[in-house]
Scaffold this motif. Structure first.
Motif, PDB file in Angstrom:
ATOM      1  N   ASN A   1      44.364  24.052  40.993  1.00 56.59           N
ATOM      2  CA  ASN A   1      44.735  25.059  41.939  1.00 56.59           C
ATOM      3  C   ASN A   1      45.934  24.647  42.648  1.00 56.59           C
ATOM      4  O   ASN A   1      47.293  25.503  42.642  1.00 56.59           O
ATOM      5  CB  ASN A   1      43.537  25.448  43.105  1.00 56.59           C
ATOM      6  CG  ASN A   1      44.450  26.982  43.755  1.00 56.59           C
ATOM      7  OD1 ASN A   1      44.536  27.583  43.504  1.00 56.59           O
ATOM      8  ND2 ASN A   1      44.175  26.648  45.134  1.00 56.59           N
TER       9      ASN A   1
ATOM     10  N   GLY B   1      49.006  24.760  40.507  1.00 58.97           N
ATOM     11  CA  GLY B   1      49.460  26.196  40.091  1.00 58.97           C
ATOM     12  C   GLY B   1      48.846  26.434  38.776  1.00 58.97           C
ATOM     13  O   GLY B   1      49.327  27.182  37.991  1.00 58.97           O
ATOM     14  N   HIS B   2      47.690  25.809  38.247  1.00 52.74           N
ATOM     15  CA  HIS B   2      47.215  26.036  36.771  1.00 52.74           C
ATOM     16  C   HIS B   2      46.027  27.024  36.851  1.00 52.74           C
ATOM     17  O   HIS B   2      45.383  27.109  35.714  1.00 52.74           O
ATOM     18  CB  HIS B   2      46.786  24.632  36.378  1.00 52.74           C
ATOM     19  CG  HIS B   2      47.790  23.741  35.999  1.00 52.74           C
ATOM     20  ND1 HIS B   2      48.975  24.221  34.945  1.00 52.74           N
ATOM     21  CD2 HIS B   2      48.592  22.583  36.485  1.00 52.74           C
ATOM     22  CE1 HIS B   2      49.908  23.182  34.999  1.00 52.74           C
ATOM     23  NE2 HIS B   2      49.661  22.460  35.885  1.00 52.74           N
TER      24      HIS B   2
ATOM     25  N   ARG C   1      44.160  30.956  37.582  1.00 54.61           N
ATOM     26  CA  ARG C   1      44.395  32.245  37.690  1.00 54.61           C
ATOM     27  C   ARG C   1      43.087  32.983  37.724  1.00 54.61           C
ATOM     28  O   ARG C   1      42.151  32.401  37.278  1.00 54.61           O
ATOM     29  CB  ARG C   1      45.272  33.029  36.926  1.00 54.61           C
ATOM     30  CG  ARG C   1      44.881  32.956  35.439  1.00 54.61           C
ATOM     31  CD  ARG C   1      45.786  33.870  34.382  1.00 54.61           C
ATOM     32  NE  ARG C   1      45.253  34.074  33.027  1.00 54.61           N
ATOM     33  CZ  ARG C   1      44.153  34.584  32.777  1.00 54.61           C
ATOM     34  NH1 ARG C   1      43.682  35.545  33.683  1.00 54.61           N
ATOM     35  NH2 ARG C   1      43.859  34.601  31.523  1.00 54.61           N
TER      36      ARG C   1
END
Length: 117
Positions: free
Chosen positions: A66, A69-70, A72
């Protein structure tokens, strides 16, 4: 170490517990004396002792992914899903600690118990 994934080992552990449940339905060779229960509880205690580490490491991986940024969410509510994940893993870690404590206590209690003819 091996070519198995952590998930495959978790499945293998679940299958081992299923087999234990089946094998302990009634007395049999290897499960008929207090010493057999003592040994069973020792192994279960050992497993419970190691669960918190696995849960913490799983939580750390999700946190790291997280932070980089990996991640969703298919539901478009990543923060909520992460909150549920971290809360659930923490509750499981606490429960595993309690399970270990209970099994360790039972193991200690079983120590002096012996079969009597």
């Amino acid at each position: 170490m091996t070519d198995k994934t952590p998930a495959q080992y978790a499945d293998q552990a679940a299958e081992a517990i299923r087999a234990i449940n089946h094998l302990t339905m009634s007395p049999r060779d290897g499960f008929q004396y207090p010493g057999d229960v003592y040994s069973l509880v020792a192994g279960l205690s050992r497993m419970a002792m190691m669960l918190p580490q696995a849960l913490e490491q799983a939580s750390r991986l999700i946190a790291d992914l997280n932070e980089s940024g990996h991640l969703r969410s298919d539901k478009d509510q990543l923060e909520h899903d992460l909150g549920e994940t971290f809360h659930g893993l923490e509750k499981a870690r606490i429960a595993a600690d309690q399970l270990y404590g209970g099994l360790n206590r039972a193991h200690s209690g079983l120590g002096p118990i012996a079969y009597k003819d």
